[in-house]
Design a protein around this motif. Structure first.
Motif, PDB file in Angstrom:
ATOM      1  N   PHE A  46       0.819  -1.210   0.000  1.00 30.69           N
ATOM      2  CA  PHE A  46       0.000   0.000   0.000  1.00 30.69           C
ATOM      3  C   PHE A  46       0.856   1.266   0.000  1.00 30.69           C
ATOM      4  O   PHE A  46       0.424   2.310   0.470  1.00 30.69           O
ATOM      5  CB  PHE A  46      -0.948  -0.019   1.213  1.00 30.69           C
ATOM      6  CG  PHE A  46      -1.835  -1.232   1.235  1.00 30.69           C
ATOM      7  CD1 PHE A  46      -2.943  -1.324   0.415  1.00 30.69           C
ATOM      8  CD2 PHE A  46      -1.537  -2.313   2.058  1.00 30.69           C
ATOM      9  CE1 PHE A  46      -3.752  -2.454   0.416  1.00 30.69           C
ATOM     10  CE2 PHE A  46      -2.333  -3.440   2.079  1.00 30.69           C
ATOM     11  CZ  PHE A  46      -3.452  -3.513   1.255  1.00 30.69           C
ATOM     12  N   SER A  47       2.066   1.167  -0.540  1.00 30.67           N
ATOM     13  CA  SER A  47       2.982   2.312  -0.505  1.00 30.67           C
ATOM     14  C   SER A  47       2.502   3.489  -1.348  1.00 30.67           C
ATOM     15  O   SER A  47       2.986   4.606  -1.173  1.00 30.67           O
ATOM     16  CB  SER A  47       4.391   1.890  -0.927  1.00 30.67           C
ATOM     17  OG  SER A  47       4.383   1.412  -2.259  1.00 30.67           O
ATOM     18  N   ALA A  48       1.540   3.272  -2.210  1.00 29.41           N
ATOM     19  CA  ALA A  48       0.974   4.373  -2.994  1.00 29.41           C
ATOM     20  C   ALA A  48      -0.003   5.210  -2.170  1.00 29.41           C
ATOM     21  O   ALA A  48      -0.440   6.276  -2.620  1.00 29.41           O
ATOM     22  CB  ALA A  48       0.268   3.823  -4.234  1.00 29.41           C
ATOM     23  N   TYR A  49      -0.316   4.745  -0.969  1.00 28.97           N
ATOM     24  CA  TYR A  49      -1.312   5.421  -0.132  1.00 28.97           C
ATOM     25  C   TYR A  49      -0.640   6.094   1.063  1.00 28.97           C
ATOM     26  O   TYR A  49       0.323   5.566   1.620  1.00 28.97           O
ATOM     27  CB  TYR A  49      -2.361   4.410   0.355  1.00 28.97           C
ATOM     28  CG  TYR A  49      -3.093   3.768  -0.790  1.00 28.97           C
ATOM     29  CD1 TYR A  49      -4.179   4.409  -1.372  1.00 28.97           C
ATOM     30  CD2 TYR A  49      -2.671   2.557  -1.313  1.00 28.97           C
ATOM     31  CE1 TYR A  49      -4.838   3.835  -2.450  1.00 28.97           C
ATOM     32  CE2 TYR A  49      -3.323   1.976  -2.390  1.00 28.97           C
ATOM     33  CZ  TYR A  49      -4.402   2.628  -2.954  1.00 28.97           C
ATOM     34  OH  TYR A  49      -5.048   2.062  -4.025  1.00 28.97           O
ATOM     35  N   PRO A  50      -1.192   7.218   1.501  1.00 30.75           N
ATOM     36  CA  PRO A  50      -0.590   7.933   2.625  1.00 30.75           C
ATOM     37  C   PRO A  50      -0.866   7.271   3.968  1.00 30.75           C
ATOM     38  O   PRO A  50      -1.817   6.505   4.122  1.00 30.75           O
ATOM     39  CB  PRO A  50      -1.253   9.311   2.562  1.00 30.75           C
ATOM     40  CG  PRO A  50      -2.570   9.068   1.907  1.00 30.75           C
ATOM     41  CD  PRO A  50      -2.337   7.936   0.929  1.00 30.75           C
ATOM     42  N   SER A  51      -0.006   7.613   4.923  1.00 33.79           N
ATOM     43  CA  SER A  51      -0.143   7.149   6.303  1.00 33.79           C
ATOM     44  C   SER A  51      -0.614   8.301   7.179  1.00 33.79           C
ATOM     45  O   SER A  51      -0.169   9.441   7.025  1.00 33.79           O
ATOM     46  CB  SER A  51       1.213   6.676   6.847  1.00 33.79           C
ATOM     47  OG  SER A  51       1.699   5.579   6.134  1.00 33.79           O
ATOM     48  N   TRP A  52      -1.503   7.989   8.111  1.00 37.89           N
ATOM     49  CA  TRP A  52      -1.878   8.882   9.205  1.00 37.89           C
ATOM     50  C   TRP A  52      -1.280   8.200  10.424  1.00 37.89           C
ATOM     51  O   TRP A  52      -1.786   7.184  10.897  1.00 37.89           O
ATOM     52  CB  TRP A  52      -3.379   8.989   9.270  1.00 37.89           C
ATOM     53  CG  TRP A  52      -3.962   9.834  10.363  1.00 37.89           C
ATOM     54  CD1 TRP A  52      -3.312  10.495  11.370  1.00 37.89           C
ATOM     55  CD2 TRP A  52      -5.351  10.096  10.546  1.00 37.89           C
ATOM     56  NE1 TRP A  52      -4.207  11.145  12.165  1.00 37.89           N
ATOM     57  CE2 TRP A  52      -5.472  10.923  11.681  1.00 37.89           C
ATOM     58  CE3 TRP A  52      -6.499   9.708   9.873  1.00 37.89           C
ATOM     59  CZ2 TRP A  52      -6.703  11.357  12.148  1.00 37.89           C
ATOM     60  CZ3 TRP A  52      -7.728  10.152  10.334  1.00 37.89           C
ATOM     61  CH2 TRP A  52      -7.815  10.980  11.455  1.00 37.89           C
TER      62      TRP A  52
END
Length: 147
Positions: free
Chosen positions: A96-102
């Motif tokens: 899921f590295s294309a998605y941001p982290s909160w």
């Protein structure tokens, strides 16, 4: 296959709940099947939720959730967690590295600012950092990194 389907159906249920909330507030017409405008969705990946001991099943469930949310044209998708919980639940996947982290767990606003410049637990960018402020959770929006 079942884990992926579980994720798909869980996301579909959550999306229907959101649509129902818009309808109940008069922000969408009765019978609506989509939100009045695309929303950003943050998937909660915390140990307190129910997960399988097999991390590959958890990753498949998250893939199903992402696929469903992509099918309804969201404004964005991201993941809320800590590095520790992400590792425990997903095995530290970079799928899921294309998605941001909160990122949760900073002890101060200053620490939150520093975390913004690191790589998120997904392997992608950090969009938000949650930190303690006066006994409550606060969030710091990383400059140029909104969901």
């Amino acid at each position: 296959d079942c884990a992926y389907d579980y994720g798909w159906n869980a996301a579909a249920d959550s999306y229907r709940t959101a649509v129902s909330a818009y309808v109940s507030m008069g922000l969408a017409p009765a019978g609506a099947t989509s939100t009045p405008s695309p929303n950003v969705w943050w998937l909660d990946v915390e140990i307190i939720n129910s997960w399988q001991p097999d991390t590959t099943l958890n990753v498949a469930a998250l893939q199903g959730e992402v696929a469903y949310l992509q099918s309804v044209s969201t404004a964005g998708i991201g993941f809320y967690s800590t590095q520790y919980q992400w590792n425990q639940i997903t095995g530290g996947t970079s799928d899921f590295s294309a998605y941001p982290s909160w990122v949760a767990g900073a002890n101060s606003a200053e620490q939150a600012v520093g975390i913004c410049s690191t790589k998120g637990f997904t392997g992608g960018r950090v969009a938000l950092v949650q930190y303690l402020a006066g006994g409550f959770d606060a969030d710091f929006l990383c400059q140029g990194n909104s969901g």
